[in-house]
Each structure stands twice: as C-alpha cells, then as structure tokens.
Design a protein around this motif. Sequence first.
Motif, mmCIF file in Angstrom:
data_model
loop_
_atom_site.group_PDB
_atom_site.id
_atom_site.type_symbol
_atom_site.label_atom_id
_atom_site.label_comp_id
_atom_site.label_asym_id
_atom_site.label_seq_id
_atom_site.Cartn_x
_atom_site.Cartn_y
_atom_site.Cartn_z
ATOM 1 N N GLN A 204 -23.357 -12.067 83.370
ATOM 2 C CA GLN A 204 -24.139 -11.509 82.273
ATOM 3 C C GLN A 204 -23.206 -11.225 81.099
ATOM 4 N N HIS A 205 -23.302 -12.059 80.045
ATOM 5 C CA HIS A 205 -22.454 -11.877 78.881
ATOM 6 C C HIS A 205 -23.117 -10.948 77.879
ATOM 7 N N PRO A 206 -22.374 -10.057 77.256
ATOM 8 C CA PRO A 206 -22.956 -9.201 76.228
ATOM 9 C C PRO A 206 -23.535 -10.035 75.093
ATOM 10 N N ILE A 207 -24.632 -9.576 74.530
ATOM 11 C CA ILE A 207 -25.260 -10.250 73.406
ATOM 12 C C ILE A 207 -24.867 -9.506 72.143
ATOM 13 N N TRP A 208 -24.394 -10.249 71.132
ATOM 14 C CA TRP A 208 -23.967 -9.598 69.907
ATOM 15 C C TRP A 208 -24.685 -10.222 68.728
ATOM 16 N N SER A 209 -25.083 -9.385 67.788
ATOM 17 C CA SER A 209 -25.769 -9.828 66.580
ATOM 18 C C SER A 209 -25.744 -8.695 65.577
ATOM 19 N N ASP A 210 -26.450 -8.881 64.471
ATOM 20 C CA ASP A 210 -26.517 -7.820 63.479
ATOM 21 C C ASP A 210 -27.678 -6.886 63.733
ATOM 22 N N GLY A 211 -28.316 -7.024 64.877
ATOM 23 C CA GLY A 211 -29.453 -6.193 65.227
ATOM 24 C C GLY A 211 -30.783 -6.887 65.075
ATOM 25 N N SER A 212 -30.785 -8.078 64.482
ATOM 26 C CA SER A 212 -32.034 -8.821 64.314
ATOM 27 C C SER A 212 -32.486 -9.406 65.646
ATOM 28 N N THR A 213 -33.792 -9.457 65.841
ATOM 29 C CA THR A 213 -34.335 -10.079 67.038
ATOM 30 C C THR A 213 -34.419 -11.586 66.829
ATOM 31 N N ASP A 214 -34.612 -12.314 67.936
ATOM 32 C CA ASP A 214 -34.758 -13.763 67.834
ATOM 33 C C ASP A 214 -35.956 -14.125 66.966
ATOM 34 N N GLU A 215 -36.995 -13.338 67.025
ATOM 35 C CA GLU A 215 -38.179 -13.593 66.200
ATOM 36 C C GLU A 215 -37.854 -13.428 64.724
ATOM 37 N N ASP A 216 -37.031 -12.433 64.399
ATOM 38 C CA ASP A 216 -36.616 -12.235 63.009
ATOM 39 C C ASP A 216 -35.825 -13.439 62.504
ATOM 40 N N VAL A 217 -34.945 -13.959 63.347
ATOM 41 C CA VAL A 217 -34.132 -15.118 62.977
ATOM 42 C C VAL A 217 -35.022 -16.321 62.692
ATOM 43 N N LEU A 218 -36.004 -16.557 63.553
ATOM 44 C CA LEU A 218 -36.911 -17.690 63.357
ATOM 45 C C LEU A 218 -37.747 -17.530 62.092
ATOM 46 N N LYS A 219 -38.212 -16.335 61.822
ATOM 47 C CA LYS A 219 -39.001 -16.099 60.607
ATOM 48 C C LYS A 219 -38.167 -16.339 59.358
ATOM 49 N N HIS A 220 -36.928 -15.844 59.387
ATOM 50 C CA HIS A 220 -36.034 -16.037 58.245
ATOM 51 C C HIS A 220 -35.755 -17.523 58.024
ATOM 52 N N SER A 221 -35.488 -18.244 59.115
ATOM 53 C CA SER A 221 -35.211 -19.678 59.008
ATOM 54 C C SER A 221 -36.422 -20.439 58.495
ATOM 55 N N ALA A 222 -37.602 -20.106 59.002
ATOM 56 C CA ALA A 222 -38.832 -20.778 58.561
ATOM 57 C C ALA A 222 -39.084 -20.530 57.078
ATOM 58 N N ALA A 223 -38.813 -19.310 56.616
ATOM 59 C CA ALA A 223 -39.008 -18.990 55.205
ATOM 60 C C ALA A 223 -38.055 -19.795 54.327
ATOM 61 N N MET A 224 -36.814 -20.006 54.811
ATOM 62 C CA MET A 224 -35.847 -20.802 54.053
ATOM 63 C C MET A 224 -36.330 -22.241 53.907
ATOM 64 N N LEU A 225 -36.869 -22.798 54.980
ATOM 65 C CA LEU A 225 -37.327 -24.189 54.945
ATOM 66 C C LEU A 225 -38.603 -24.354 54.142
ATOM 67 N N ALA A 226 -39.405 -23.312 54.074
ATOM 68 C CA ALA A 226 -40.685 -23.398 53.351
ATOM 69 C C ALA A 226 -40.494 -23.391 51.839
ATOM 70 N N ARG A 227 -39.358 -22.885 51.367
ATOM 71 C CA ARG A 227 -39.116 -22.818 49.930
ATOM 72 C C ARG A 227 -38.746 -24.190 49.384
ATOM 73 N N THR A 228 -38.989 -24.391 48.114
ATOM 74 C CA THR A 228 -38.575 -25.625 47.449
ATOM 75 C C THR A 228 -37.067 -25.642 47.301
ATOM 76 N N CYS A 229 -36.464 -26.786 47.558
ATOM 77 C CA CYS A 229 -35.013 -26.924 47.444
ATOM 78 C C CYS A 229 -34.579 -26.685 45.999
ATOM 79 N N ASN A 230 -33.553 -25.859 45.836
ATOM 80 C CA ASN A 230 -33.030 -25.515 44.506
ATOM 81 C C ASN A 230 -31.829 -26.394 44.172
ATOM 82 N N SER A 231 -32.004 -27.280 43.246
ATOM 83 C CA SER A 231 -30.933 -28.199 42.884
ATOM 84 C C SER A 231 -29.741 -27.443 42.292
#
Length: 379
Positions: A72-99
């Motif tokens: 059992q390895h310790p889990i380390w992060s900034d406190g965000s849950t896996d769901e938070d990470v997925l939501k943040h990533s999805a929001a990044m992809l949903a935005r229009t690419c900024n040239s």
Amino acid sequence: MGIFQHLCVEDHEEGSGPLLAEAGSIESSPAASGRPEPREFFLSPKKNLALSLVLLFASYSALLVPAYLPVQHPIWSDGSTDEDVLKHSAAMLARTCNSGWAVARLKKMPGFRSLLEIPVFLQNATGGWDLAPPLGLQGSEEMLAHTLSALPLSGLPFSPDRCRRCIVVGSGGILRGKHLGDHIDKYDIIIRMNNAPVFGFEKDAGSRTTIRLVYPEGAPILNQEYHNTEIIALVVFKRLDLEWLLSVVTNEPLSWWSKLWFWKNVVNEIPLPPGNFRITNPEILNRTWHLLLTYNKQQRKTVPTLGLIGVVLALQLCDEVSLAGFGYDLQQPGARLHYYEALRMDTMMSQVVHDVTTESSLLQELVKARVLHDLTGVL
C-alpha cells in the motif's frame, strides 16, 4: 588418617584405585555435573545439513517474498479528488484553443526567454557545435551526418497552420488512478519519455504517442509500446547514441564492443520505418541546462530530465501546453515514484544525475504564470 594443612587424605586398602583418579572420574561424570555428553549436544551431520537448508530457505523467503506481496503506497496530491482532476481536464479541453497562449506568457518572464524559438529536430550536421554531448555535438559531426543521411525525414509530421495543444505525460505516480487516458488522447501532440508504458495503462496514461523522447538505454523493450507512435526522437548524451540510432534505422547490428559501453542493455530493433525517427536538437538541452544553473544558486553539475526537455520542446510546437504526471513529492519517501511500477519516492532522493528540486521549482513558476497547465495538480 593423616592431616597436613587442613588436607585430609584417607589410607586406602591395597589393590584399590588411586585417589586422584577417583576424584577426576567424579568431577567429569555427566550425572554429577548435570551437563550432557558432547555427542548428545551436537546434531548429526544429516540433521545439521537439514537445519542449514531450512534456515537458508527461511532467510531467502524473508528477503524475497515481501517484494511480491501487494504494498500500500501513500497517495500524494494537492488535496484534489480524482473527480476534481477529471472535471478540470474536461474544462480545459472544452475551451477553444488560444493561439500563441504559452509563448505570449513566456515572453513576460525575462529569465525564461532563452527557451523560445529553438529548432526542435536536427536537419543537417552543420551546427557549428562548440560543446560536446550532451550540450552539443562537437566531435560527433561525422557520425551525425552519417546518421542523418539514413533518416528520410527530419521535420515535423504535422501542419503548424492551426492552433495546437500539447500534453507532456510524465511518469509520476500521481498519474496512477486519475483515469485521464481518454482526455490525454484528445490532445493534438502527446509527448512521452523513455520507456513510460501505455500498454496496460491506457486508462490513466492514454494510448497515443506523437513524440517519444528516448536515449538508447531508456527505449521501450516491448514492441507494442511503439504502436500508435508517430516519432521516436533521440536525445543524444554521447556519440555512441548516434551509432545506436543508425543501427536501429538501418537494421545493422552494433558490434559487441560498442554494446559494452552502454550502461544498460539496449534494444536492437524498433518496429517503425526510418521516416518515424528524429534527432532532438541539443540546443534544447543546452539552454535548459543553463537556465537551471541560473535558477539554482548551488550550481550543481547535473543534466535536465527528459521530462523537462519534453516541456521545453512542447513550448516550441504548441500554443497551449499541459502537463500530466509531473512533480516529485520528496516529503513522502514511501509514495509511488512512477505510475507503472512499485519504486518509492526515496529512490529519487539517492540519485545525483538530476536536480529534481530545482526543476520542480522552475515548473511551478511556469504553472503559476499560466504558461503551463498542470492537470494532475502537484506542481
């Protein structure tokens, strides 16, 4: 009975044994001393051998068995849950690419401007190198020309006409269990390093690879790791690395003598055509190394990690650059180092080749300035 200085001696009858012999036999008698005879204390040779084998097996078991047990390895992060990470990533992809997003912000950081406008891949051998590998190719010009002549293509495999998003996928244990694989596959350019696998880890790491940065000792061994891969880009640390690439591209085996000088066994074949190979411009490593020297007051003699080289390379290719699986939390020595194996974080503490603390500080500054987006949230 005669008495002499408190010593009492009895007269014995004729024919009886000597007194001293009787005293000696009494003292050495097992019944009198309570000690077992030697033959009762020591094992027989057969029993001794059996006991030795049992102890040897027990010792090996104590050392080896734990390595195969789940840990059992310790889990380390900034406190965000896996769901938070997925939501943040999805929001990044949903935005229009900024040239021009990343470059515009990097230009506002005077200390980082040296990382701009660096040709990504070598196209000819006339570089006017002032430094030997890995910061240049001085002394290796002839081998470089020979190797480049075997590569039919040296440019980018994609058009630079549209806004592009890059993601640099690190090997950090923080990536494990984040389920970012589908999101990673949606990026225009996906950069990976060395033997960080996708086969069997698609759910977390994705399945596509646009550019895989390697040196010979780090190239993946399994053929399936080269599936869905567009470019294998060699990062040259020594002249022999060019010989290895030429051997792989031409299918002409290296001599046994050359193989002796690698610090680890290298693959002899890569199941990709010659048009899928490139040589990374050493100027990327050179400028990154000098930036680390100015950033680190101690001026340690280290080389940048391939992960940092991948980030600098991405800044040349893409309008937006995201990171996943980056960051070392050295405060948690028992945490998982890589997403694909059970090495612990304290393994990184013992190495002296890379200055990961300085690299982390540098990347954190780029994330803070919004030059980079950290999807897994450790930086």
